[in-house]
Every structure is written in C-alpha cells, then in structure tokens.
Design a protein around this motif. Sequence first.
Motif, PDB file in Angstrom:
ATOM      1  N   ILE A 192      21.021  25.559 -44.041  1.00 41.80           N
ATOM      2  CA  ILE A 192      20.570  25.308 -45.405  1.00 41.80           C
ATOM      3  C   ILE A 192      19.208  25.947 -45.683  1.00 41.80           C
ATOM      4  CG2 ILE A 192      21.947  23.233 -45.757  1.00 41.80           C
ATOM      5  CD1 ILE A 192      19.503  21.544 -45.223  1.00 41.80           C
ATOM      6  N   GLY A 193      18.656  26.627 -44.679  1.00 37.42           N
ATOM      7  CA  GLY A 193      17.456  27.431 -44.878  1.00 37.42           C
ATOM      8  C   GLY A 193      16.136  26.683 -44.859  1.00 37.42           C
ATOM      9  N   ILE A 194      16.070  25.556 -44.142  1.00 39.35           N
ATOM     10  CA  ILE A 194      14.797  24.827 -44.114  1.00 39.35           C
ATOM     11  C   ILE A 194      14.239  24.637 -42.705  1.00 39.35           C
ATOM     12  CG2 ILE A 194      15.199  23.623 -46.281  1.00 39.35           C
ATOM     13  CD1 ILE A 194      15.936  21.141 -44.668  1.00 39.35           C
ATOM     14  N   MET A 195      14.843  25.227 -41.704  1.00 40.62           N
ATOM     15  CA  MET A 195      14.350  25.087 -40.330  1.00 40.62           C
ATOM     16  C   MET A 195      13.647  26.370 -39.923  1.00 40.62           C
ATOM     17  SD  MET A 195      14.450  23.041 -37.636  1.00 40.62           S
ATOM     18  CE  MET A 195      14.197  23.112 -35.880  1.00 40.62           C
ATOM     19  N   SER A 196      12.480  26.211 -39.295  1.00 38.73           N
ATOM     20  CA  SER A 196      11.765  27.373 -38.770  1.00 38.73           C
ATOM     21  C   SER A 196      11.284  27.051 -37.357  1.00 38.73           C
ATOM     22  CB  SER A 196      10.575  27.727 -39.668  1.00 38.73           C
ATOM     23  OG  SER A 196       9.543  26.785 -39.494  1.00 38.73           O
ATOM     24  N   ASN A 197      10.685  28.024 -36.720  1.00 37.40           N
ATOM     25  CA  ASN A 197      10.146  27.818 -35.367  1.00 37.40           C
ATOM     26  C   ASN A 197       9.115  26.694 -35.335  1.00 37.40           C
ATOM     27  OD1 ASN A 197      11.686  30.055 -34.781  1.00 37.40           O
ATOM     28  ND2 ASN A 197       9.963  31.451 -34.607  1.00 37.40           N
ATOM     29  N   LEU A 198       8.410  26.516 -36.435  1.00 33.66           N
ATOM     30  CA  LEU A 198       7.347  25.517 -36.501  1.00 33.66           C
ATOM     31  C   LEU A 198       7.866  24.078 -36.535  1.00 33.66           C
ATOM     32  CD1 LEU A 198       5.141  27.304 -39.160  1.00 33.66           C
ATOM     33  CD2 LEU A 198       4.872  27.348 -36.684  1.00 33.66           C
ATOM     34  N   ASP A 199       9.152  23.911 -36.806  1.00 37.08           N
ATOM     35  CA  ASP A 199       9.727  22.574 -36.948  1.00 37.08           C
ATOM     36  C   ASP A 199      10.330  22.026 -35.659  1.00 37.08           C
ATOM     37  OD1 ASP A 199       9.143  22.604 -39.720  1.00 37.08           O
ATOM     38  OD2 ASP A 199      10.925  23.836 -40.054  1.00 37.08           O
ATOM     39  N   CYS A 200      10.301  22.790 -34.599  1.00 38.53           N
ATOM     40  CA  CYS A 200      10.930  22.361 -33.345  1.00 38.53           C
ATOM     41  C   CYS A 200      10.313  21.073 -32.800  1.00 38.53           C
ATOM     42  CB  CYS A 200      10.833  23.462 -32.292  1.00 38.53           C
ATOM     43  SG  CYS A 200      11.834  24.895 -32.694  1.00 38.53           S
ATOM     44  N   ASP A 201       9.004  20.968 -32.856  1.00 38.51           N
ATOM     45  CA  ASP A 201       8.333  19.800 -32.295  1.00 38.51           C
ATOM     46  C   ASP A 201       8.672  18.524 -33.053  1.00 38.51           C
ATOM     47  OD1 ASP A 201       6.516  18.605 -30.384  1.00 38.51           O
ATOM     48  OD2 ASP A 201       5.154  18.340 -32.077  1.00 38.51           O
ATOM     49  N   ILE A 202       8.665  18.583 -34.370  1.00 41.99           N
ATOM     50  CA  ILE A 202       8.958  17.362 -35.132  1.00 41.99           C
ATOM     51  C   ILE A 202      10.422  16.967 -34.978  1.00 41.99           C
ATOM     52  CG2 ILE A 202       9.419  18.463 -37.354  1.00 41.99           C
ATOM     53  CD1 ILE A 202       7.852  15.966 -38.526  1.00 41.99           C
ATOM     54  N   LEU A 203      11.318  17.931 -34.857  1.00 37.36           N
ATOM     55  CA  LEU A 203      12.727  17.608 -34.625  1.00 37.36           C
ATOM     56  C   LEU A 203      12.896  16.955 -33.254  1.00 37.36           C
ATOM     57  CD1 LEU A 203      15.677  17.595 -35.431  1.00 37.36           C
ATOM     58  CD2 LEU A 203      15.840  19.970 -34.664  1.00 37.36           C
ATOM     59  N   ALA A 204      12.180  17.465 -32.266  1.00 33.08           N
ATOM     60  CA  ALA A 204      12.234  16.867 -30.926  1.00 33.08           C
ATOM     61  C   ALA A 204      11.690  15.436 -30.944  1.00 33.08           C
ATOM     62  CB  ALA A 204      11.452  17.720 -29.936  1.00 33.08           C
ATOM     63  N   ARG A 205      10.589  15.216 -31.674  1.00 35.51           N
ATOM     64  CA  ARG A 205      10.031  13.851 -31.777  1.00 35.51           C
ATOM     65  C   ARG A 205      11.012  12.922 -32.469  1.00 35.51           C
ATOM     66  NH1 ARG A 205       4.816  16.239 -33.657  1.00 35.51           N
ATOM     67  NH2 ARG A 205       5.536  15.526 -35.668  1.00 35.51           N
ATOM     68  N   TYR A 206      11.685  13.419 -33.488  1.00 32.17           N
ATOM     69  CA  TYR A 206      12.689  12.610 -34.183  1.00 32.17           C
ATOM     70  C   TYR A 206      13.806  12.203 -33.212  1.00 32.17           C
ATOM     71  CZ  TYR A 206      16.825  11.569 -36.918  1.00 32.17           C
ATOM     72  OH  TYR A 206      17.967  10.978 -37.397  1.00 32.17           O
ATOM     73  N   ILE A 207      14.285  13.150 -32.437  1.00 30.37           N
ATOM     74  CA  ILE A 207      15.386  12.873 -31.511  1.00 30.37           C
ATOM     75  C   ILE A 207      14.951  11.901 -30.424  1.00 30.37           C
ATOM     76  CG2 ILE A 207      16.869  13.937 -29.760  1.00 30.37           C
ATOM     77  CD1 ILE A 207      17.046  16.360 -31.698  1.00 30.37           C
ATOM     78  N   ARG A 208      13.725  12.069 -29.895  1.00 34.92           N
ATOM     79  CA  ARG A 208      13.214  11.131 -28.871  1.00 34.92           C
ATOM     80  C   ARG A 208      13.104   9.721 -29.449  1.00 34.92           C
ATOM     81  NH1 ARG A 208      13.826  10.547 -24.526  1.00 34.92           N
ATOM     82  NH2 ARG A 208      11.908   9.484 -24.090  1.00 34.92           N
ATOM     83  N   ALA A 209      12.559   9.595 -30.645  1.00 31.00           N
ATOM     84  CA  ALA A 209      12.415   8.274 -31.273  1.00 31.00           C
ATOM     85  C   ALA A 209      13.787   7.650 -31.532  1.00 31.00           C
ATOM     86  CB  ALA A 209      11.619   8.394 -32.571  1.00 31.00           C
ATOM     87  N   ALA A 210      14.750   8.456 -31.959  1.00 23.33           N
ATOM     88  CA  ALA A 210      16.094   7.940 -32.222  1.00 23.33           C
ATOM     89  C   ALA A 210      16.758   7.477 -30.924  1.00 23.33           C
ATOM     90  CB  ALA A 210      16.945   9.006 -32.905  1.00 23.33           C
ATOM     91  N   THR A 211      16.553   8.221 -29.846  1.00 23.57           N
ATOM     92  CA  THR A 211      17.116   7.839 -28.545  1.00 23.57           C
ATOM     93  C   THR A 211      16.514   6.514 -28.070  1.00 23.57           C
ATOM     94  OG1 THR A 211      17.434  10.160 -27.958  1.00 23.57           O
ATOM     95  CG2 THR A 211      17.428   8.578 -26.148  1.00 23.57           C
ATOM     96  N   GLU A 212      15.201   6.398 -28.161  1.00 27.03           N
ATOM     97  CA  GLU A 212      14.530   5.157 -27.748  1.00 27.03           C
ATOM     98  C   GLU A 212      14.946   3.989 -28.641  1.00 27.03           C
ATOM     99  OE1 GLU A 212      12.741   4.698 -24.945  1.00 27.03           O
ATOM    100  OE2 GLU A 212      13.335   6.767 -24.538  1.00 27.03           O
ATOM    101  N   TYR A 213      15.122   4.246 -29.915  1.00 25.95           N
ATOM    102  CA  TYR A 213      15.574   3.212 -30.850  1.00 25.95           C
ATOM    103  C   TYR A 213      16.942   2.683 -30.412  1.00 25.95           C
ATOM    104  CZ  TYR A 213      17.198   1.001 -35.144  1.00 25.95           C
ATOM    105  OH  TYR A 213      17.696   0.110 -36.060  1.00 25.95           O
ATOM    106  N   GLU A 214      17.840   3.578 -30.049  1.00 23.60           N
ATOM    107  CA  GLU A 214      19.169   3.167 -29.593  1.00 23.60           C
ATOM    108  C   GLU A 214      19.088   2.315 -28.323  1.00 23.60           C
ATOM    109  OE1 GLU A 214      21.528   6.717 -29.157  1.00 23.60           O
ATOM    110  OE2 GLU A 214      21.282   7.234 -31.276  1.00 23.60           O
ATOM    111  N   LYS A 215      18.224   2.710 -27.395  1.00 25.36           N
ATOM    112  CA  LYS A 215      18.070   1.947 -26.147  1.00 25.36           C
ATOM    113  C   LYS A 215      17.564   0.534 -26.424  1.00 25.36           C
ATOM    114  CE  LYS A 215      17.010   5.878 -23.143  1.00 25.36           C
ATOM    115  NZ  LYS A 215      15.934   6.539 -22.353  1.00 25.36           N
ATOM    116  N   VAL A 216      16.549   0.419 -27.251  1.00 27.93           N
ATOM    117  CA  VAL A 216      15.975  -0.888 -27.569  1.00 27.93           C
ATOM    118  C   VAL A 216      17.000  -1.753 -28.307  1.00 27.93           C
ATOM    119  CG1 VAL A 216      14.199  -2.072 -28.931  1.00 27.93           C
ATOM    120  CG2 VAL A 216      13.586  -0.102 -27.540  1.00 27.93           C
ATOM    121  N   THR A 217      17.759  -1.148 -29.203  1.00 28.45           N
ATOM    122  CA  THR A 217      18.768  -1.889 -29.953  1.00 28.45           C
ATOM    123  C   THR A 217      19.836  -2.442 -29.007  1.00 28.45           C
ATOM    124  OG1 THR A 217      18.359  -0.515 -31.892  1.00 28.45           O
ATOM    125  CG2 THR A 217      20.423  -1.738 -31.859  1.00 28.45           C
ATOM    126  N   LYS A 218      20.230  -1.655 -28.010  1.00 30.83           N
ATOM    127  CA  LYS A 218      21.206  -2.137 -27.013  1.00 30.83           C
ATOM    128  C   LYS A 218      20.627  -3.304 -26.217  1.00 30.83           C
ATOM    129  CE  LYS A 218      23.750   2.170 -26.476  1.00 30.83           C
ATOM    130  NZ  LYS A 218      24.013   3.337 -25.613  1.00 30.83           N
TER     131      LYS A 218
END
Length: 166
Positions: free
Chosen positions: A63-89
Amino acid sequence: MARPRQPIDLIVAKGKKHLTKAEYEERKKTEISAPCDKIEAPDYLSKKEKEKFHEIAQELKEIGIMSNLDCDILARYIRAATEYEKVTKQLGKIKFTPDKKSMVSEEVQIAEQIEKYNYLQKIQARLERQCNADARELGLTISSRCKLVMPKKEETKPENKFLKHA
C-alpha cells in the motif's frame, strides 16, 4: 498548532489546491521520501516473529507506506504483541480456587492468586497500550489507515468542449 505538511501528490489528488507546474515540481523536489529496499527484520526477533514481520511489512509495502525507517517500530509492535499474547495466556491459567493438598490456608492461596492476577493485568494493559500506539504509527488501525489513504485519481479526463474536432 500548525497542520502537518501533506505530500504534494495527496494535495493534487484531493483537488483542493491548484498549483502551476513549476510550483508542483518545486514542492516535489523538496519532499523527503525514504527508500524501501532494505526492509529486514531485526536480529532480536524470534523466527516466528520474523515471519510475522515479513508478512506485515509486505502488506505495508504494497500500500506504499513502509520504508526502511519503519523496521524498528514494526519490530517493537511485533514484540509487544507477542508478549501481550503470553501474558494473556498466563491470565487465563489463573484459577481462584484453593488447592486442597496445600498446607497454606485457602484465604492465603486465593489472596496470592488475586495478587498475581492483578500484577499480570497491569503488564497486559501496558503491552496493549504499546501495541495500540505502534499500530497507529504504522497505519495498522482502521482510523490511522483512513488518514493515510490517498484518494484515487480519475482515469478518464473530461472532454474539452473547446477543442476543434477534425
């Protein structure tokens, strides 16, 4: 507070401001755009998280909104989502019933379970806020995506009435 500067292509697509070709070219030259040729998952992500990273990154690139500069925030989002799932379990595993085999009184057992539950709930709430903030930054929520979407340009131009037909 001043409005954020919009990309010139968005302004033209909206049709709200009429610019000369020179003004358009000048604005286009001064716009900053980041490349999207080296989008890679950071090393600190697990194999499963890297797969999720590449899946979301591909969709954002399309959709044309991802760049090299966004890799870190996407990684932080995925880490937070993974930890959220663990805590919820972990929260789902907590039972507020005393263990009959234990030597500790029922009231103490239940109090310990409530304390553990409250602790995990606080962590879950923090992770949820982090996920939501990162998702908004990346355009992963409906409302943030609506702000990012460019209107589609009309494919056909209206016929010029003053043009002489031969």
